[in-house]
Design a protein around this motif. Sequence first.
Motif, PDB file in Angstrom:
ATOM      1  N   ARG A  31       0.833  -1.202   0.000  1.00 46.71           N
ATOM      2  CA  ARG A  31       0.000   0.000   0.000  1.00 46.71           C
ATOM      3  C   ARG A  31       0.869   1.254   0.000  1.00 46.71           C
ATOM      4  O   ARG A  31       0.564   2.229  -0.670  1.00 46.71           O
ATOM      5  CB  ARG A  31      -0.932   0.005   1.208  1.00 46.71           C
ATOM      6  CG  ARG A  31      -2.019  -1.032   1.152  1.00 46.71           C
ATOM      7  CD  ARG A  31      -2.885  -0.967   2.386  1.00 46.71           C
ATOM      8  NE  ARG A  31      -3.909  -1.993   2.382  1.00 46.71           N
ATOM      9  CZ  ARG A  31      -4.992  -1.928   3.137  1.00 46.71           C
ATOM     10  NH1 ARG A  31      -5.195  -0.917   3.947  1.00 46.71           N
ATOM     11  NH2 ARG A  31      -5.877  -2.906   3.087  1.00 46.71           N
ATOM     12  N   TYR A  32       1.932   1.227   0.772  1.00 52.63           N
ATOM     13  CA  TYR A  32       2.830   2.381   0.865  1.00 52.63           C
ATOM     14  C   TYR A  32       3.495   2.664  -0.477  1.00 52.63           C
ATOM     15  O   TYR A  32       3.556   3.804  -0.920  1.00 52.63           O
ATOM     16  CB  TYR A  32       3.884   2.111   1.938  1.00 52.63           C
ATOM     17  CG  TYR A  32       4.790   3.275   2.248  1.00 52.63           C
ATOM     18  CD1 TYR A  32       4.306   4.389   2.919  1.00 52.63           C
ATOM     19  CD2 TYR A  32       6.136   3.257   1.904  1.00 52.63           C
ATOM     20  CE1 TYR A  32       5.134   5.456   3.233  1.00 52.63           C
ATOM     21  CE2 TYR A  32       6.978   4.310   2.217  1.00 52.63           C
ATOM     22  CZ  TYR A  32       6.466   5.409   2.882  1.00 52.63           C
ATOM     23  OH  TYR A  32       7.284   6.468   3.190  1.00 52.63           O
ATOM     24  N   GLU A  33       3.978   1.630  -1.104  1.00 55.40           N
ATOM     25  CA  GLU A  33       4.701   1.815  -2.353  1.00 55.40           C
ATOM     26  C   GLU A  33       3.794   2.159  -3.520  1.00 55.40           C
ATOM     27  O   GLU A  33       4.182   2.918  -4.412  1.00 55.40           O
ATOM     28  CB  GLU A  33       5.531   0.563  -2.648  1.00 55.40           C
ATOM     29  CG  GLU A  33       6.674   0.437  -1.666  1.00 55.40           C
ATOM     30  CD  GLU A  33       7.418  -0.886  -1.723  1.00 55.40           C
ATOM     31  OE1 GLU A  33       7.035  -1.764  -2.530  1.00 55.40           O
ATOM     32  OE2 GLU A  33       8.368  -1.040  -0.947  1.00 55.40           O
ATOM     33  N   ASN A  60      -3.142   9.972  -0.810  1.00 55.19           N
ATOM     34  CA  ASN A  60      -2.472  11.121  -1.422  1.00 55.19           C
ATOM     35  C   ASN A  60      -1.057  11.333  -0.877  1.00 55.19           C
ATOM     36  O   ASN A  60      -0.451  12.371  -1.125  1.00 55.19           O
ATOM     37  CB  ASN A  60      -3.309  12.378  -1.240  1.00 55.19           C
ATOM     38  CG  ASN A  60      -3.498  12.756   0.217  1.00 55.19           C
ATOM     39  OD1 ASN A  60      -2.948  12.120   1.118  1.00 55.19           O
ATOM     40  ND2 ASN A  60      -4.293  13.777   0.461  1.00 55.19           N
ATOM     41  N   ARG A  61      -0.532  10.354  -0.135  1.00 56.79           N
ATOM     42  CA  ARG A  61       0.812  10.354   0.455  1.00 56.79           C
ATOM     43  C   ARG A  61       0.971  11.293   1.650  1.00 56.79           C
ATOM     44  O   ARG A  61       2.066  11.437   2.185  1.00 56.79           O
ATOM     45  CB  ARG A  61       1.894  10.642  -0.579  1.00 56.79           C
ATOM     46  CG  ARG A  61       1.998   9.571  -1.632  1.00 56.79           C
ATOM     47  CD  ARG A  61       3.170   9.789  -2.521  1.00 56.79           C
ATOM     48  NE  ARG A  61       3.273   8.661  -3.460  1.00 56.79           N
ATOM     49  CZ  ARG A  61       4.327   8.413  -4.173  1.00 56.79           C
ATOM     50  NH1 ARG A  61       5.378   9.181  -4.085  1.00 56.79           N
ATOM     51  NH2 ARG A  61       4.352   7.398  -4.989  1.00 56.79           N
ATOM     52  N   GLY A 158       8.726   1.416   6.736  1.00 63.96           N
ATOM     53  CA  GLY A 158       9.178   0.923   8.032  1.00 63.96           C
ATOM     54  C   GLY A 158      10.223   1.790   8.708  1.00 63.96           C
ATOM     55  O   GLY A 158      10.506   1.611   9.882  1.00 63.96           O
ATOM     56  N   GLN A 159      10.784   2.748   7.992  1.00 62.62           N
ATOM     57  CA  GLN A 159      11.789   3.647   8.567  1.00 62.62           C
ATOM     58  C   GLN A 159      11.083   4.894   9.097  1.00 62.62           C
ATOM     59  O   GLN A 159      11.232   5.986   8.570  1.00 62.62           O
ATOM     60  CB  GLN A 159      12.837   4.010   7.510  1.00 62.62           C
ATOM     61  CG  GLN A 159      13.551   2.814   6.922  1.00 62.62           C
ATOM     62  CD  GLN A 159      14.294   2.022   7.987  1.00 62.62           C
ATOM     63  OE1 GLN A 159      15.087   2.567   8.743  1.00 62.62           O
ATOM     64  NE2 GLN A 159      14.035   0.731   8.050  1.00 62.62           N
ATOM     65  N   TRP A 160      10.315   4.724  10.145  1.00 63.74           N
ATOM     66  CA  TRP A 160       9.416   5.771  10.624  1.00 63.74           C
ATOM     67  C   TRP A 160      10.055   6.719  11.642  1.00 63.74           C
ATOM     68  O   TRP A 160       9.390   7.626  12.129  1.00 63.74           O
ATOM     69  CB  TRP A 160       8.176   5.135  11.257  1.00 63.74           C
ATOM     70  CG  TRP A 160       7.502   4.074  10.466  1.00 63.74           C
ATOM     71  CD1 TRP A 160       7.153   2.820  10.907  1.00 63.74           C
ATOM     72  CD2 TRP A 160       7.037   4.135   9.118  1.00 63.74           C
ATOM     73  NE1 TRP A 160       6.527   2.114   9.907  1.00 63.74           N
ATOM     74  CE2 TRP A 160       6.440   2.894   8.796  1.00 63.74           C
ATOM     75  CE3 TRP A 160       7.086   5.115   8.126  1.00 63.74           C
ATOM     76  CZ2 TRP A 160       5.889   2.616   7.550  1.00 63.74           C
ATOM     77  CZ3 TRP A 160       6.538   4.829   6.879  1.00 63.74           C
ATOM     78  CH2 TRP A 160       5.952   3.596   6.610  1.00 63.74           C
TER      79      TRP A 160
END
Length: 179
Positions: A31-33, A60-61, A158-160
């Motif tokens: 979903r993120y990508e 919309n990111r 994951g790099q939050w």
Amino acid sequence: MSDSVRYADYWAEGRGASAITWIDAAEAQQRYESSASAFTAVGTDGVSPRPRWALTVAVNRCVRVVFLDPHRTRTRSVDYDWREGRLWRWITTDFEYPDRDRRYRRERAVRTTTAVFEPDGSARVQVIDRAVAADSKDVLTLEDAPVQGFWLERPAFGQWSDLINPEYGIPPEGRTRQQ
């Protein structure tokens, strides 16, 4: 100790864990990508199941990060807007409550401070202080706010760490508190 992260289709601090549709990390990453569907990353301290923060990535990111105290009361939210191919720390809202002894809903905040920043340094800060009066509202505008550090490259999935830093981009002299 690092945070333990779970992913949800939709998450809200008022919903119990059993009412949430959890998804696996692979689905959240897809979903993120693709930016095809929203999801929420929920972080705990790895010991307690109580969430410390929740990071929602919209289609919309844009990103909203909610910070919670040990009672699951929202203490801060930060909205990052998607601009020029990067994230912009746009709106920050801090919530203060009568005490820190129990869980409160947002509408029970005695003081709410919302700051909206633009890349040109203009800002609008609104303070609603119910401890002063039920309809107390002060608005301050700034023309030269120190916003140079508010840009953030979109992190890898994951790099939050930068996004879940409640003070990201704020110069040390302007920080309000450590979470």
